[in-house]
Design an enzyme around this catalytic site. Structure first.
Site, PDB file in Angstrom:
ATOM      1  N   HIS A   7      -0.128  14.992  41.454  1.00  0.00           N
ATOM      2  CA  HIS A   7      -0.270  14.493  40.082  1.00  0.00           C
ATOM      3  C   HIS A   7       1.071  14.367  39.389  1.00  0.00           C
ATOM      4  O   HIS A   7       2.069  14.949  39.808  1.00  0.00           O
ATOM      5  CB  HIS A   7      -1.222  15.361  39.243  1.00  0.00           C
ATOM      6  CG  HIS A   7      -0.793  16.794  39.035  1.00  0.00           C
ATOM      7  ND1 HIS A   7      -1.199  17.829  39.853  1.00  0.00           N
ATOM      8  CD2 HIS A   7      -0.017  17.372  38.091  1.00  0.00           C
ATOM      9  CE1 HIS A   7      -0.697  18.978  39.410  1.00  0.00           C
ATOM     10  NE2 HIS A   7       0.043  18.717  38.340  1.00  0.00           N
ATOM     11  N   HIS A  79       6.205  17.066  34.530  1.00  0.00           N
ATOM     12  CA  HIS A  79       6.460  17.477  35.914  1.00  0.00           C
ATOM     13  C   HIS A  79       5.738  16.566  36.893  1.00  0.00           C
ATOM     14  O   HIS A  79       4.839  15.811  36.526  1.00  0.00           O
ATOM     15  CB  HIS A  79       6.089  18.949  36.157  1.00  0.00           C
ATOM     16  CG  HIS A  79       4.632  19.296  36.043  1.00  0.00           C
ATOM     17  ND1 HIS A  79       4.054  19.813  34.900  1.00  0.00           N
ATOM     18  CD2 HIS A  79       3.617  19.224  36.937  1.00  0.00           C
ATOM     19  CE1 HIS A  79       2.772  20.048  35.109  1.00  0.00           C
ATOM     20  NE2 HIS A  79       2.469  19.690  36.345  1.00  0.00           N
ATOM     21  N   GLU A 130       6.250  20.829  40.661  1.00  0.00           N
ATOM     22  CA  GLU A 130       5.178  21.758  40.999  1.00  0.00           C
ATOM     23  C   GLU A 130       4.814  21.522  42.461  1.00  0.00           C
ATOM     24  O   GLU A 130       4.724  20.370  42.902  1.00  0.00           O
ATOM     25  CB  GLU A 130       3.953  21.495  40.100  1.00  0.00           C
ATOM     26  CG  GLU A 130       2.750  22.383  40.408  1.00  0.00           C
ATOM     27  CD  GLU A 130       1.548  22.081  39.491  1.00  0.00           C
ATOM     28  OE1 GLU A 130       1.637  21.179  38.626  1.00  0.00           O
ATOM     29  OE2 GLU A 130       0.526  22.754  39.667  1.00  0.00           O
TER      30      GLU A 130
HETATM   31  C1  LIG Z   1      -2.606  23.189  34.482  1.00  0.00           C
HETATM   32  C2  LIG Z   1      -2.088  24.176  35.467  1.00  0.00           C
HETATM   33  C3  LIG Z   1      -0.947  23.697  36.356  1.00  0.00           C
HETATM   34  C4  LIG Z   1      -1.496  22.743  37.402  1.00  0.00           C
HETATM   35  O1  LIG Z   1      -2.330  23.218  38.214  1.00  0.00           O
HETATM   36  O2  LIG Z   1      -1.161  21.559  37.452  1.00  0.00           O
HETATM   37  C5  LIG Z   1       0.175  23.132  35.549  1.00  0.00           C
HETATM   38  O3  LIG Z   1       0.656  22.066  35.704  1.00  0.00           O
HETATM   39  S1  LIG Z   1       0.800  24.229  34.340  1.00  0.00           S
HETATM   40  C6  LIG Z   1       2.131  23.310  33.573  1.00  0.00           C
HETATM   41  C7  LIG Z   1       2.893  24.165  32.649  1.00  0.00           C
HETATM   42  N1  LIG Z   1       3.587  25.206  33.359  1.00  0.00           N
HETATM   43  C8  LIG Z   1       4.892  25.167  33.652  1.00  0.00           C
HETATM   44  O4  LIG Z   1       5.591  24.219  33.297  1.00  0.00           O
HETATM   45  C9  LIG Z   1       5.455  26.355  34.371  1.00  0.00           C
HETATM   46  C10 LIG Z   1       6.884  26.170  34.776  1.00  0.00           C
HETATM   47  N2  LIG Z   1       7.735  25.869  33.643  1.00  0.00           N
HETATM   48  C11 LIG Z   1       8.606  26.751  33.107  1.00  0.00           C
HETATM   49  O5  LIG Z   1       8.742  27.870  33.564  1.00  0.00           O
HETATM   50  C12 LIG Z   1       9.388  26.293  31.900  1.00  0.00           C
HETATM   51  O6  LIG Z   1       8.718  25.195  31.311  1.00  0.00           O
HETATM   52  C13 LIG Z   1      10.831  25.849  32.274  1.00  0.00           C
HETATM   53  C14 LIG Z   1      10.853  24.691  33.261  1.00  0.00           C
HETATM   54  C15 LIG Z   1      11.629  27.053  32.808  1.00  0.00           C
HETATM   55  C16 LIG Z   1      11.516  25.363  30.971  1.00  0.00           C
HETATM   56  O7  LIG Z   1      11.442  26.354  30.031  1.00  0.00           O
HETATM   57  P1  LIG Z   1      11.929  26.073  28.519  1.00  0.00           P
HETATM   58  O8  LIG Z   1      11.913  27.393  27.830  1.00  0.00           O
HETATM   59  O9  LIG Z   1      11.186  24.957  27.904  1.00  0.00           O
HETATM   60  O10 LIG Z   1      13.299  25.434  28.629  1.00  0.00           O
HETATM   61  P2  LIG Z   1      14.771  25.904  28.800  1.00  0.00           P
HETATM   62  O11 LIG Z   1      15.421  25.704  27.499  1.00  0.00           O
HETATM   63  O12 LIG Z   1      14.926  27.234  29.468  1.00  0.00           O
HETATM   64  O13 LIG Z   1      15.171  24.760  29.789  1.00  0.00           O
HETATM   65  C17 LIG Z   1      16.298  24.817  30.593  1.00  0.00           C
HETATM   66  C18 LIG Z   1      16.737  23.379  30.813  1.00  0.00           C
HETATM   67  O14 LIG Z   1      15.705  22.656  31.519  1.00  0.00           O
HETATM   68  C19 LIG Z   1      15.311  21.513  30.767  1.00  0.00           C
HETATM   69  N3  LIG Z   1      13.874  21.331  30.940  1.00  0.00           N
HETATM   70  C20 LIG Z   1      12.903  22.106  30.459  1.00  0.00           C
HETATM   71  N4  LIG Z   1      11.701  21.649  30.805  1.00  0.00           N
HETATM   72  C21 LIG Z   1      11.933  20.524  31.534  1.00  0.00           C
HETATM   73  C22 LIG Z   1      11.073  19.602  32.182  1.00  0.00           C
HETATM   74  N5  LIG Z   1       9.753  19.739  32.118  1.00  0.00           N
HETATM   75  N6  LIG Z   1      11.633  18.586  32.849  1.00  0.00           N
HETATM   76  C23 LIG Z   1      12.986  18.425  32.923  1.00  0.00           C
HETATM   77  N7  LIG Z   1      13.873  19.297  32.312  1.00  0.00           N
HETATM   78  C24 LIG Z   1      13.319  20.314  31.626  1.00  0.00           C
HETATM   79  C25 LIG Z   1      15.661  21.843  29.338  1.00  0.00           C
HETATM   80  O15 LIG Z   1      15.811  20.677  28.592  1.00  0.00           O
HETATM   81  C26 LIG Z   1      16.961  22.602  29.513  1.00  0.00           C
HETATM   82  O16 LIG Z   1      18.000  21.693  29.738  1.00  0.00           O
HETATM   83  P3  LIG Z   1      19.385  21.776  28.937  1.00  0.00           P
HETATM   84  O17 LIG Z   1      19.054  21.569  27.504  1.00  0.00           O
HETATM   85  O18 LIG Z   1      20.236  20.703  29.529  1.00  0.00           O
HETATM   86  O19 LIG Z   1      19.911  23.169  29.210  1.00  0.00           O
HETATM   87 CO   LIG Z   2       0.537  20.374  37.038  1.00  0.00          CO
END
Ligand SMILES: CC[C@@H](C(=O)O)C(=O)SCCNC(=O)CCNC(=O)[C@H](O)C(C)(C)COP(=O)(O)OP(=O)(O)OC[C@H]1O[C@@H](n2cnc3c(N)ncnc32)[C@H](O)[C@@H]1OP(=O)(O)O
Ligand SMILES: [Co+2]
Length: 134
Positions: A7, A79, A130
């Protein structure tokens, strides 16, 4: 190691409006909203002939998608999910190559009842990945 595209997930600020857009404007089959408290999201599935779209909205106070929506208030692609046959073998291989597996590194059961893991977007071309064991 990775197989089929399972997905593409889109984080949205208004789940009902997003579901209506996919159902009424784009003519897709969409599910009812499904709460996933273990993942901090509510999800609507859009069924396509060759894959799925996952519409995500934050659930609870510590949703992992809250920061993403704060930076992109209109929503956006959050994602992509690839299928793997053996998620623990995939995890171990990725970690051995230096990739960051998010959380405690142990798979959780995802929205499709299968084990899932997430990989840090900075290690994969800026895209959150993922993995889902099928
Ligand atoms: C429905 C269940 C399941 C399924 O079966 O399909 C799911 O899909 S659940 C979906 C939701 N769950 C998750 O996303 C879990 C994993 N994600 C995480 O742990 C966090 O979202 C993360 C990826 C660690 C980001 O955490 P966050 O606190 O928002 O951000 P940071 O500030 O620490 O981010 C660091 C850095 O990464 C960039 N970033 C964040 N999210 C994304 C993204 N989705 N895609 C691309 N880049 C992302 C963020 O902008 C930061 O970049 P800089 O600003 O350049 O440092
Ligand atoms: Co998902």
């Amino acid at each position: 190691m990775i197989g089929r595209l399972n997905h593409v997930a889109i984080a949205v600020p208004d789940l009902e409006a997003a579901a209506a857009t996919y159902r009424d404007t784009l003519g897709a089959r969409v599910s009812a909203p499904q709460a996933e408290p273990d993942h901090g999201v509510t999800v609507v599935f859009v069924e396509l002939p060759n894959t799925k779209i996952e519409l995500l909205h934050p659930l609870g106070d510590n949703s992992p998608i809250a920061g993403f929506l704060a930076k992109s208030p209109a929503g956006g692609i959050h994602h992509i999910c690839y299928e793997v046959e053996d998620i623990l073998a995939a995890r171990d291989r990725l970690q051995a190559q230096g990739a960051r597996v998010l959380g405690d590194g142990e798979p959780k059961i995802g929205a499709h009842g299968k084990p899932v893991l997430f990989l840090h977007p900075k290690d994969f071309c800026g895209s959150l990945i993922e993995l889902e064991q099928v």
